[in-house]
Motif scaffolding. Structure first.
Motif, PDB file in Angstrom:
ATOM      1  N   GLN A 113      -9.278   1.614   2.951  1.00 24.66           N
ATOM      2  CA  GLN A 113      -8.097   0.775   3.221  1.00 24.66           C
ATOM      3  C   GLN A 113      -6.831   1.492   2.758  1.00 24.66           C
ATOM      4  OE1 GLN A 113      -8.529  -1.748   5.179  1.00 24.66           O
ATOM      5  NE2 GLN A 113     -10.733  -1.456   5.039  1.00 24.66           N
ATOM      6  N   LEU A 114      -6.974   2.342   1.750  1.00 21.95           N
ATOM      7  CA  LEU A 114      -5.862   3.184   1.284  1.00 21.95           C
ATOM      8  C   LEU A 114      -6.459   4.536   0.926  1.00 21.95           C
ATOM      9  CD1 LEU A 114      -3.750   0.939  -1.156  1.00 21.95           C
ATOM     10  CD2 LEU A 114      -3.015   1.879   1.040  1.00 21.95           C
ATOM     11  N   PRO A 115      -5.713   5.632   1.104  1.00 20.10           N
ATOM     12  CA  PRO A 115      -6.294   6.926   0.724  1.00 20.10           C
ATOM     13  C   PRO A 115      -6.500   6.990  -0.789  1.00 20.10           C
ATOM     14  CG  PRO A 115      -3.994   7.186   1.435  1.00 20.10           C
ATOM     15  CD  PRO A 115      -4.358   5.752   1.625  1.00 20.10           C
ATOM     16  N   GLU A 116      -7.634   7.548  -1.201  1.00 22.25           N
ATOM     17  CA  GLU A 116      -7.876   7.671  -2.639  1.00 22.25           C
ATOM     18  C   GLU A 116      -7.370   8.995  -3.167  1.00 22.25           C
ATOM     19  OE1 GLU A 116     -12.048   6.742  -3.099  1.00 22.25           O
ATOM     20  OE2 GLU A 116     -11.697   4.692  -2.404  1.00 22.25           O
ATOM     21  N   THR A 117      -7.357   9.992  -2.285  1.00 15.05           N
ATOM     22  CA  THR A 117      -6.843  11.303  -2.693  1.00 15.05           C
ATOM     23  C   THR A 117      -5.974  11.858  -1.555  1.00 15.05           C
ATOM     24  OG1 THR A 117      -8.663  12.480  -1.632  1.00 15.05           O
ATOM     25  CG2 THR A 117      -8.999  11.850  -3.937  1.00 15.05           C
ATOM     26  N   ASP A 118      -5.213  12.887  -1.863  1.00 18.00           N
ATOM     27  CA  ASP A 118      -4.404  13.543  -0.829  1.00 18.00           C
ATOM     28  C   ASP A 118      -5.298  14.065   0.294  1.00 18.00           C
ATOM     29  OD1 ASP A 118      -2.355  13.079  -2.510  1.00 18.00           O
ATOM     30  OD2 ASP A 118      -1.904  15.186  -2.931  1.00 18.00           O
ATOM     31  N   ASP A 244       2.450   5.564  12.978  1.00 17.67           N
ATOM     32  CA  ASP A 244       1.706   4.417  12.458  1.00 17.67           C
ATOM     33  C   ASP A 244       0.830   4.823  11.278  1.00 17.67           C
ATOM     34  OD1 ASP A 244       1.394   1.681  12.597  1.00 17.67           O
ATOM     35  OD2 ASP A 244      -0.331   1.771  13.937  1.00 17.67           O
ATOM     36  N   SER A 245       0.329   6.035  11.312  1.00 22.29           N
ATOM     37  CA  SER A 245      -0.447   6.518  10.162  1.00 22.29           C
ATOM     38  C   SER A 245       0.446   6.657   8.933  1.00 22.29           C
ATOM     39  CB  SER A 245      -1.055   7.886  10.463  1.00 22.29           C
ATOM     40  OG  SER A 245      -1.994   7.792  11.493  1.00 22.29           O
ATOM     41  N   ILE A 246       1.651   7.141   9.147  1.00 20.63           N
ATOM     42  CA  ILE A 246       2.595   7.277   8.031  1.00 20.63           C
ATOM     43  C   ILE A 246       2.932   5.888   7.477  1.00 20.63           C
ATOM     44  CG2 ILE A 246       4.972   7.951   7.425  1.00 20.63           C
ATOM     45  CD1 ILE A 246       3.033  10.332   7.933  1.00 20.63           C
ATOM     46  N   ARG A 247       3.258   4.997   8.372  1.00 19.51           N
ATOM     47  CA  ARG A 247       3.608   3.631   7.980  1.00 19.51           C
ATOM     48  C   ARG A 247       2.546   3.019   7.067  1.00 19.51           C
ATOM     49  NH1 ARG A 247       1.818  -1.187   8.994  1.00 19.51           N
ATOM     50  NH2 ARG A 247       0.222  -0.557  10.468  1.00 19.51           N
ATOM     51  N   PHE A 248       1.309   3.229   7.428  1.00 21.12           N
ATOM     52  CA  PHE A 248       0.218   2.567   6.722  1.00 21.12           C
ATOM     53  C   PHE A 248      -0.233   3.359   5.491  1.00 21.12           C
ATOM     54  CE2 PHE A 248      -4.195   1.113   6.173  1.00 21.12           C
ATOM     55  CZ  PHE A 248      -4.016  -0.263   6.263  1.00 21.12           C
ATOM     56  N   GLY A 249      -0.349   4.671   5.677  1.00 24.48           N
ATOM     57  CA  GLY A 249      -0.995   5.474   4.636  1.00 24.48           C
ATOM     58  C   GLY A 249      -0.049   6.194   3.693  1.00 24.48           C
ATOM     59  N   ALA A 250       1.191   6.446   4.120  1.00 24.70           N
ATOM     60  CA  ALA A 250       2.124   7.148   3.228  1.00 24.70           C
ATOM     61  C   ALA A 250       3.087   6.166   2.587  1.00 24.70           C
ATOM     62  CB  ALA A 250       2.891   8.239   3.985  1.00 24.70           C
ATOM     63  N   ALA A 251       2.740   4.890   2.645  1.00 22.97           N
ATOM     64  CA  ALA A 251       3.539   3.878   1.960  1.00 22.97           C
ATOM     65  C   ALA A 251       3.036   3.777   0.525  1.00 22.97           C
ATOM     66  CB  ALA A 251       3.397   2.536   2.667  1.00 22.97           C
ATOM     67  N   GLY A 264       7.647   1.643  -0.620  1.00 27.21           N
ATOM     68  CA  GLY A 264       8.522   2.754  -0.260  1.00 27.21           C
ATOM     69  C   GLY A 264       7.723   3.838   0.433  1.00 27.21           C
ATOM     70  N   ILE A 265       8.402   4.942   0.748  1.00 26.38           N
ATOM     71  CA  ILE A 265       7.722   6.065   1.395  1.00 26.38           C
ATOM     72  C   ILE A 265       7.322   7.076   0.311  1.00 26.38           C
ATOM     73  CG2 ILE A 265       9.968   7.157   1.997  1.00 26.38           C
ATOM     74  CD1 ILE A 265       6.880   7.481   4.198  1.00 26.38           C
TER      75      ILE A 265
END
Ligand code: ADP
Ligand code: GN1
Ligand code: MG
Length: 359
Positions: A113-118, A244-251, A264-265
């Motif tokens: 649901q969220l990245p755990e690592t880079d 959309d990937s940025i919106r969801f995962g880089a937030a 934020g970003i």
């Protein structure tokens, strides 16, 4: 197990008798179940949201065509979704006033649901970037438009204004700051749509819903394995898929975070995703590369507008967990847009730097 679900499952060519079927995953649109048979084999059963997807036959033709096409491009059977046919050799079933489909469960995979690592986030970029790259020569004319105007941002504004005028739930008075935020950006939000219309950006076959939880990772190698949720694969812009990937995962917070100070970003994750996407998708044009940051901003505001519209409309589209959920989601997306604006120069510099590495 619910007798109705059992009845539905029996229509599909499973390897053995189903013994359990339980709700599964975190999607907002379809209803997803995990089914297990006597042998222990697992399947995904989905009740397709036919309110959202009006042409289920067309949608299933799309998924059949895209999965068959992608299968010719990969050796790993888990690398592409596999539809399980019904005993009548159909790709879906109409029963109990609903539409159903079944997939093989992609085993030994994880869904985040969220990245755990880079590295997780980098891998999701590789997954979606590869998907885009492999579909570059897919015959687009074969595809049905499963949701007309899905990422047509000006049309999403039109819907917002129309719903605002009707104000069926008498909620408009409560959301004036959000309306103002959206309207202040209305002209800029049409940029990508205008560039597509003018032919300055290529119309590609895209995924159109590139959230992190729509890609599976291999449990062992933790590399991108399989892209899911193909309902919205249709002609579109790569900028929205990237965005959309940025919106969801880089937030820095979840899509429905209530504490706006947390949203934020994350510029580091922004750079990580950009690097992965550009490494995997070599066919991006100079204009696409130039507009990548705008893709992230526009898709974020577009979704804010969609959440806000749905809030005004009485939450008829997105599944909500509590009455204000869509408003909370809209506010969180707007905060993310505001933070992208505050870091706009940095976002552009990151994209320029990653693009330069390709030359
Ligand atoms: P929605 O459109 O409602 O988001 P998805 O097709 O994305 O529905 O499925 C919801 C969730 O179910 C996914 O995020 C994933 O966790 C899980 N899932 C879907 N298909 C599979 C599959 N074939 N194998 C394993 N997990 C799956
Ligand atoms: C929906 O189906 P799901 O949960 O992956 C929506 C996307 C939104 C997303 C927001 C068909 O995606 O457009 O970005 O929610 N899908 C559709 O979480 O409307
Ligand atoms: Mg999904």
């Amino acid at each position: 197990m619910n007798e109705n679900l059992f009845e539905v499952l029996r229509a599909f060519r499973l390897d053995a008798k189903p013994v359990s079927c339980e709700p599964y995953g975190c999607g907002h649109i379809n209803v997803t179940y995990l089914a297990v048979t006597e042998s222990g084999r697992r399947y995904i059963l989905q009740k397709i949201n036919s309110n959202t997807f009006r042409d289920v036959a067309g949608l299933m033709e799309n998924i059949t065509a895209v999965t068959e096409f992608l299968r010719t491009k990969t050796d790993d059977p888990r690398g592409v979704l596999t539809l399980v046919k019904t005993h009548d050799s159909a790709s879906y079933l109409h029963a109990q006033d609903a539409y159903w489909r079944t997939y093989d469960f992609v085993e030994d995979s994880i869904c985040l649901q969220l990245p755990e690592t880079d590295e997780d986030f980098y891998q999701s970029a590789v997954g979606f970037g590869t998907f885009q790259q492999l579909l570059t020569d897919f015959p687009a004319a074969k595809l049905h438009e499963t949701i007309p105007n899905f990422h047509n941002t000006p049309d999403r504004y039109r819907a917002l204004l129309e719903t605002l005028k009707r104000d069926p739930m008498h909620r408009a008075a409560q959301v004036q700051p959000e309306i103002e935020f959206a309207l202040a950006r209305q002209a800029e939000m049409a940029t990508i749509q205008n560039a597509l219309t003018a032919g300055e950006l290529p119309l590609r076959v895209t995924h159109n819903d590139t959230k992190l939880n729509n890609v599976l990772f291999d449990r062992r190698t933790r590399k991108a394995l399989c892209v899911l949720d193909l309902d919205t694969v249709m002609p579109g812009s790569s900028l929205y898929d990237y965005g959309d990937s940025i919106r969801f995962g880089a937030a820095t917070a979840a899509e429905d975070e209530k504490d706006l100070s947390k949203m934020g970003i994350n510029l580091h994750l922004f750079q990580v995703y950009t690097a992965g996407y550009l490494a995997a998708c070599k066919s991006l044009t100079p204009k696409e590369l130039e507009l990548l940051p705008l893709g992230a901003k526009i898709i974020t505001l577009e979704l804010a507008v969609r959440f806000l519209t749905d809030y005004l409309d009485g939450d008829r589209y997105f599944r909500v967990a509590y009455p204000e959920h869509n408003l909370v989601r809209a506010r969180a997306q707007m905060k993310l847009v505001a933070d992208m604006e505050a870091h706009w120069d940095e976002m552009q510099a990151i994209v320029a730097e990653e693009a330069a590495k390709r030359n």
